[in-house]
Design a protein around this motif. Structure first.
Motif, mmCIF file in Angstrom:
data_model
loop_
_atom_site.group_PDB
_atom_site.id
_atom_site.type_symbol
_atom_site.label_atom_id
_atom_site.label_comp_id
_atom_site.label_asym_id
_atom_site.label_seq_id
_atom_site.Cartn_x
_atom_site.Cartn_y
_atom_site.Cartn_z
ATOM 1 N N GLU A 1 -7.822 7.990 16.582
ATOM 2 C CA GLU A 1 -6.271 8.924 16.620
ATOM 3 C C GLU A 1 -6.057 9.030 15.027
ATOM 4 O OE1 GLU A 1 -2.218 10.082 18.762
ATOM 5 O OE2 GLU A 1 -3.644 7.948 19.787
ATOM 6 N N LEU A 2 -5.255 10.022 14.677
ATOM 7 C CA LEU A 2 -4.956 9.945 13.417
ATOM 8 C C LEU A 2 -3.574 9.786 13.629
ATOM 9 C CD1 LEU A 2 -4.432 10.947 10.725
ATOM 10 C CD2 LEU A 2 -4.571 13.051 11.371
ATOM 11 N N LEU A 3 -2.928 8.451 13.045
ATOM 12 C CA LEU A 3 -1.321 8.415 12.810
ATOM 13 C C LEU A 3 -1.017 8.542 11.444
ATOM 14 C CD1 LEU A 3 -2.547 6.728 14.721
ATOM 15 C CD2 LEU A 3 -1.151 4.415 14.490
ATOM 16 N N THR A 4 0.321 8.754 11.502
ATOM 17 C CA THR A 4 1.274 9.223 9.888
ATOM 18 C C THR A 4 2.408 8.777 9.540
ATOM 19 O OG1 THR A 4 2.075 11.225 11.044
ATOM 20 C CG2 THR A 4 -0.285 11.672 10.292
ATOM 21 N N LYS A 5 2.794 8.416 8.417
ATOM 22 C CA LYS A 5 3.989 8.491 8.191
ATOM 23 C C LYS A 5 4.358 9.042 6.995
ATOM 24 C CE LYS A 5 6.753 4.120 6.669
ATOM 25 N NZ LYS A 5 6.790 2.995 6.640
ATOM 26 N N ALA A 6 5.337 9.764 7.061
ATOM 27 C CA ALA A 6 6.032 10.171 5.608
ATOM 28 C C ALA A 6 6.795 8.989 4.813
ATOM 29 C CB ALA A 6 7.118 11.041 5.792
ATOM 30 N N LEU A 7 6.010 9.217 3.677
ATOM 31 C CA LEU A 7 6.583 8.363 2.406
ATOM 32 C C LEU A 7 7.693 8.637 1.914
ATOM 33 C CD1 LEU A 7 2.749 7.446 0.966
ATOM 34 C CD2 LEU A 7 4.361 6.064 2.886
ATOM 35 N N ALA B 1 0.805 -1.129 -0.393
ATOM 36 C CA ALA B 1 0.111 -0.090 0.073
ATOM 37 C C ALA B 1 1.024 1.073 0.127
ATOM 38 C CB ALA B 1 -0.937 0.185 1.081
ATOM 39 N N GLU B 2 1.826 1.510 0.899
ATOM 40 C CA GLU B 2 3.419 1.862 0.625
ATOM 41 C C GLU B 2 3.395 2.502 -0.296
ATOM 42 O OE1 GLU B 2 3.853 2.024 5.252
ATOM 43 O OE2 GLU B 2 5.320 1.667 4.232
ATOM 44 N N ARG B 3 4.046 1.448 -1.399
ATOM 45 C CA ARG B 3 4.138 1.655 -2.420
ATOM 46 C C ARG B 3 3.543 2.226 -3.937
ATOM 47 N NH1 ARG B 3 4.560 -0.616 -6.849
ATOM 48 N NH2 ARG B 3 3.139 -1.607 -6.395
ATOM 49 N N ARG B 4 2.629 1.595 -3.163
ATOM 50 C CA ARG B 4 1.904 2.484 -3.983
ATOM 51 C C ARG B 4 1.116 3.917 -3.743
ATOM 52 N NH1 ARG B 4 -2.386 -1.956 -7.084
ATOM 53 N NH2 ARG B 4 -1.346 -4.219 -6.896
ATOM 54 N N ALA B 5 0.736 3.577 -3.424
ATOM 55 C CA ALA B 5 0.866 5.587 -2.442
ATOM 56 C C ALA B 5 2.139 6.459 -3.163
ATOM 57 C CB ALA B 5 0.138 5.595 -0.772
ATOM 58 N N ARG B 6 3.296 5.931 -2.905
ATOM 59 C CA ARG B 6 4.108 6.802 -2.931
ATOM 60 C C ARG B 6 4.279 6.920 -4.933
ATOM 61 N NH1 ARG B 6 7.239 4.226 0.843
ATOM 62 N NH2 ARG B 6 7.507 2.291 -0.270
ATOM 63 N N GLU B 7 4.170 5.732 -5.289
ATOM 64 C CA GLU B 7 4.516 5.991 -6.786
ATOM 65 C C GLU B 7 3.106 6.475 -7.807
ATOM 66 O OE1 GLU B 7 3.499 2.497 -8.967
ATOM 67 O OE2 GLU B 7 6.043 1.351 -7.850
#
Length: 177
Positions: free
Chosen positions: A171-177, A112-118
């Motif tokens: 709660e909102l969690l975030t991660k920089a891609l 999911a992270e890979r696709r979001a970055r792309e």
């Protein structure tokens, strides 16, 4: 030499998948079947976690991909990945309860992270019920950060379940891609 499991195959969900996706999500979060895994919300919520209409809406939404993970032709996990401005939202994450703890979730999140970055997203966001310490710790081990930003649980809206306690919030969690 140990036998390595068949790799996961990822694809976008289709309308044919709706019944199986509803069953997967319900089995991962609600009722006795969910207790076979560690992601259960059965002690916090009764009622439904999703329904066919909600799954169909995600499939129809052009900003959203309902990502399905299959192993040997069996649907074993899913997640929602939705483009929102410059970030992506990660939700509707479910792994078959009997398969939890074997690394499938990590693979789904990584895809999911890979696709979001792309797709150009600079950040992944999700909301987690703030009393789910073990689940939040799982996401923190994957690089997600607690923001302390809470949004109220939608008490009275049965689409989100029937709460068994009065202190629920997201709660909102975030991660920089």
């Amino acid at each position: 030499m140990p036998h390595s499991p068949t790799p996961l195959v990822f694809r976008a969900a289709s309308f044919v998948d709706v019944p199986e996706l509803v069953e997967l999500v319900e089995s991962a979060y609600r009722g006795d079947s969910s207790r076979a895994g560690w992601t259960t919300e059965a002690d916090l919520l009764d009622g439904r976690r999703t329904d066919p209409e909600s799954i169909r809406e995600m499939i129809e939404d052009p900003r959203c991909v309902l990502l399905v993970a299959e192993r040997s032709g069996e649907l074993v996990a899913c997640c929602q990945l939705e483009q929102r401005d410059e970030h992506a939202y990660f939700g509707m994450f479910a792994v078959r309860p009997g398969l939890q703890g074997a690394g499938l979730g990590k693979e789904v999140i990584a895809e999911a992270e890979r696709r979001a970055r792309e797709a150009g997203a600079g950040e992944m966001r999700m909301t987690v019920i703030q009393v789910r310490a073990e689940l939040i710790a799982f996401y923190e081990r994957r690089g997600y950060v607690r923001t302390g930003r809470l949004s109220p649980f939608p008490y009275g809206d049965e689409r989100f379940g029937l709460p068994k306690r009065g202190d629920l919030a997201f709660e909102l969690l975030t991660k920089a891609l």
